[in-house]
Design a protein around this motif. Structure first.
Motif, PDB file in Angstrom:
ATOM      1  N   ASN A 140       0.848  -1.268  -0.028  1.00 42.97           N
ATOM      2  CA  ASN A 140       0.165   0.119  -0.201  1.00 42.97           C
ATOM      3  C   ASN A 140       0.723   1.362  -0.202  1.00 42.97           C
ATOM      4  O   ASN A 140       0.529   2.279  -0.671  1.00 42.97           O
ATOM      5  CB  ASN A 140      -0.889  -0.135   1.077  1.00 42.97           C
ATOM      6  CG  ASN A 140      -2.185  -0.816   0.971  1.00 42.97           C
ATOM      7  OD1 ASN A 140      -2.517  -1.260  -0.124  1.00 42.97           O
ATOM      8  ND2 ASN A 140      -2.476  -1.400   2.131  1.00 42.97           N
ATOM      9  N   GLU A 141       1.998   1.185   0.706  1.00 38.96           N
ATOM     10  CA  GLU A 141       2.737   2.448   0.875  1.00 38.96           C
ATOM     11  C   GLU A 141       3.409   2.676  -0.542  1.00 38.96           C
ATOM     12  O   GLU A 141       3.558   3.888  -1.104  1.00 38.96           O
ATOM     13  CB  GLU A 141       3.943   2.143   1.998  1.00 38.96           C
ATOM     14  CG  GLU A 141       3.556   2.470   3.283  1.00 38.96           C
ATOM     15  CD  GLU A 141       2.714   1.044   3.795  1.00 38.96           C
ATOM     16  OE1 GLU A 141       2.865   0.109   3.050  1.00 38.96           O
ATOM     17  OE2 GLU A 141       2.415   1.174   4.801  1.00 38.96           O
ATOM     18  N   ILE A 142       3.874   1.606  -1.198  1.00 38.03           N
ATOM     19  CA  ILE A 142       4.700   1.733  -2.479  1.00 38.03           C
ATOM     20  C   ILE A 142       3.656   2.178  -3.670  1.00 38.03           C
ATOM     21  O   ILE A 142       3.717   2.999  -4.316  1.00 38.03           O
ATOM     22  CB  ILE A 142       5.121   0.159  -2.737  1.00 38.03           C
ATOM     23  CG1 ILE A 142       6.352  -0.141  -1.845  1.00 38.03           C
ATOM     24  CG2 ILE A 142       5.755   0.405  -4.342  1.00 38.03           C
ATOM     25  CD1 ILE A 142       6.775  -1.556  -1.942  1.00 38.03           C
ATOM     26  N   VAL A 143       2.283   1.498  -3.624  1.00 36.96           N
ATOM     27  CA  VAL A 143       1.602   1.927  -4.773  1.00 36.96           C
ATOM     28  C   VAL A 143       0.752   3.017  -4.566  1.00 36.96           C
ATOM     29  O   VAL A 143       0.404   3.877  -5.555  1.00 36.96           O
ATOM     30  CB  VAL A 143       0.668   0.796  -5.141  1.00 36.96           C
ATOM     31  CG1 VAL A 143       1.369  -0.350  -5.535  1.00 36.96           C
ATOM     32  CG2 VAL A 143      -0.433   0.445  -4.043  1.00 36.96           C
ATOM     33  N   ASP A 163       9.835  -6.281  -2.404  1.00 40.20           N
ATOM     34  CA  ASP A 163       8.864  -5.403  -1.585  1.00 40.20           C
ATOM     35  C   ASP A 163       9.670  -4.572  -0.625  1.00 40.20           C
ATOM     36  O   ASP A 163       9.397  -3.084  -0.627  1.00 40.20           O
ATOM     37  CB  ASP A 163       7.770  -6.022  -0.868  1.00 40.20           C
ATOM     38  CG  ASP A 163       6.878  -5.277  -0.035  1.00 40.20           C
ATOM     39  OD1 ASP A 163       5.991  -4.583  -0.478  1.00 40.20           O
ATOM     40  OD2 ASP A 163       7.059  -5.331   1.234  1.00 40.20           O
ATOM     41  N   LYS A 164      10.659  -5.031  -0.199  1.00 39.88           N
ATOM     42  CA  LYS A 164      11.784  -4.204   0.663  1.00 39.88           C
ATOM     43  C   LYS A 164      12.510  -3.309  -0.069  1.00 39.88           C
ATOM     44  O   LYS A 164      12.612  -1.997   0.256  1.00 39.88           O
ATOM     45  CB  LYS A 164      12.648  -5.083   1.437  1.00 39.88           C
ATOM     46  CG  LYS A 164      11.965  -6.072   2.556  1.00 39.88           C
ATOM     47  CD  LYS A 164      12.835  -6.964   3.306  1.00 39.88           C
ATOM     48  CE  LYS A 164      12.334  -8.055   4.011  1.00 39.88           C
ATOM     49  NZ  LYS A 164      13.301  -8.977   4.707  1.00 39.88           N
ATOM     50  N   ALA A 165      12.782  -3.588  -1.124  1.00 37.59           N
ATOM     51  CA  ALA A 165      13.687  -2.794  -2.087  1.00 37.59           C
ATOM     52  C   ALA A 165      12.848  -1.712  -2.719  1.00 37.59           C
ATOM     53  O   ALA A 165      13.311  -0.522  -2.589  1.00 37.59           O
ATOM     54  CB  ALA A 165      14.197  -3.622  -3.348  1.00 37.59           C
ATOM     55  N   MET A 166      11.733  -1.954  -2.962  1.00 41.74           N
ATOM     56  CA  MET A 166      10.957  -1.076  -3.449  1.00 41.74           C
ATOM     57  C   MET A 166      10.597   0.483  -2.352  1.00 41.74           C
ATOM     58  O   MET A 166      10.425   1.642  -2.626  1.00 41.74           O
ATOM     59  CB  MET A 166       9.731  -1.223  -4.217  1.00 41.74           C
ATOM     60  CG  MET A 166       9.963  -1.723  -5.635  1.00 41.74           C
ATOM     61  SD  MET A 166      10.484  -0.639  -6.796  1.00 41.74           S
ATOM     62  CE  MET A 166       9.331   0.412  -6.941  1.00 41.74           C
ATOM     63  N   TYR A 178      13.222   2.376  -1.953  1.00 37.04           N
ATOM     64  CA  TYR A 178      13.257   3.161  -3.142  1.00 37.04           C
ATOM     65  C   TYR A 178      12.415   4.448  -2.741  1.00 37.04           C
ATOM     66  O   TYR A 178      12.768   5.712  -3.550  1.00 37.04           O
ATOM     67  CB  TYR A 178      12.982   2.639  -4.358  1.00 37.04           C
ATOM     68  CG  TYR A 178      12.795   3.527  -5.664  1.00 37.04           C
ATOM     69  CD1 TYR A 178      14.381   3.759  -6.320  1.00 37.04           C
ATOM     70  CD2 TYR A 178      11.759   3.833  -6.157  1.00 37.04           C
ATOM     71  CE1 TYR A 178      14.254   4.506  -7.577  1.00 37.04           C
ATOM     72  CE2 TYR A 178      11.721   4.724  -7.188  1.00 37.04           C
ATOM     73  CZ  TYR A 178      13.129   4.887  -7.893  1.00 37.04           C
ATOM     74  OH  TYR A 178      13.225   5.907  -8.958  1.00 37.04           O
ATOM     75  N   ILE A 179      11.333   4.234  -2.333  1.00 39.13           N
ATOM     76  CA  ILE A 179      10.473   5.297  -2.265  1.00 39.13           C
ATOM     77  C   ILE A 179      10.523   6.077  -1.051  1.00 39.13           C
ATOM     78  O   ILE A 179      10.300   7.246  -0.936  1.00 39.13           O
ATOM     79  CB  ILE A 179       8.855   5.038  -2.221  1.00 39.13           C
ATOM     80  CG1 ILE A 179       8.542   4.058  -1.083  1.00 39.13           C
ATOM     81  CG2 ILE A 179       8.480   4.391  -3.527  1.00 39.13           C
ATOM     82  CD1 ILE A 179       6.909   3.767  -0.827  1.00 39.13           C
TER      83      ILE A 179
END
Length: 107
Positions: free
Chosen positions: A15-18, A58-61, A64-65
């Motif tokens: 959710n945080e990523i998208v 998931d951890k990497a993205m 990234y954000i």
């Protein structure tokens, strides 16, 4: 539906990523988030290696954000024009690269 729930359990930062906010002109971030979604929902849940990859992705993205320095360093190593191409054919290789870059960065 069950597959989506299992995948989302493997990706606690989904959710945080998208839903992260970014500048409209940041096409790389937009593409990487799109590729993240495409990849995680295309895996075979019976394949332990693929499941482990989405956990790491998931951890990497999320890094990234959330981490400007990480994002800047990753961006400097990517061929942004190629990644933004509508028919980008190297999704698995890009995912593996991001995961490995993240692992090296964490060390």
């Amino acid at each position: 539906m069950v597959k989506q729930k299992v995948i989302l359990n493997c990706c606690p930062n989904f959710n945080e990523i998208v839903n992260c906010e970014f500048a409209e002109e940041d096409l790389l971030k937009k593409k990487l988030i799109q590729y993240y979604q495409d990849f995680i929902f295309s895996i075979n849940l019976d394949d332990a290696e693929e499941t482990e990859t989405i956990k790491k992705l998931d951890k990497a993205m999320f890094k990234y954000i959330e981490d400007y320095r990480f994002a800047k360093n990753l961006k400097e190593t990517l061929d942004i024009e190629s990644i933004n191409h509508p028919n980008f054919p190297y999704l698995k290789q890009l995912i593996d690269y991001i995961v490995n870059f993240f692992i090296d960065y964490e060390k």
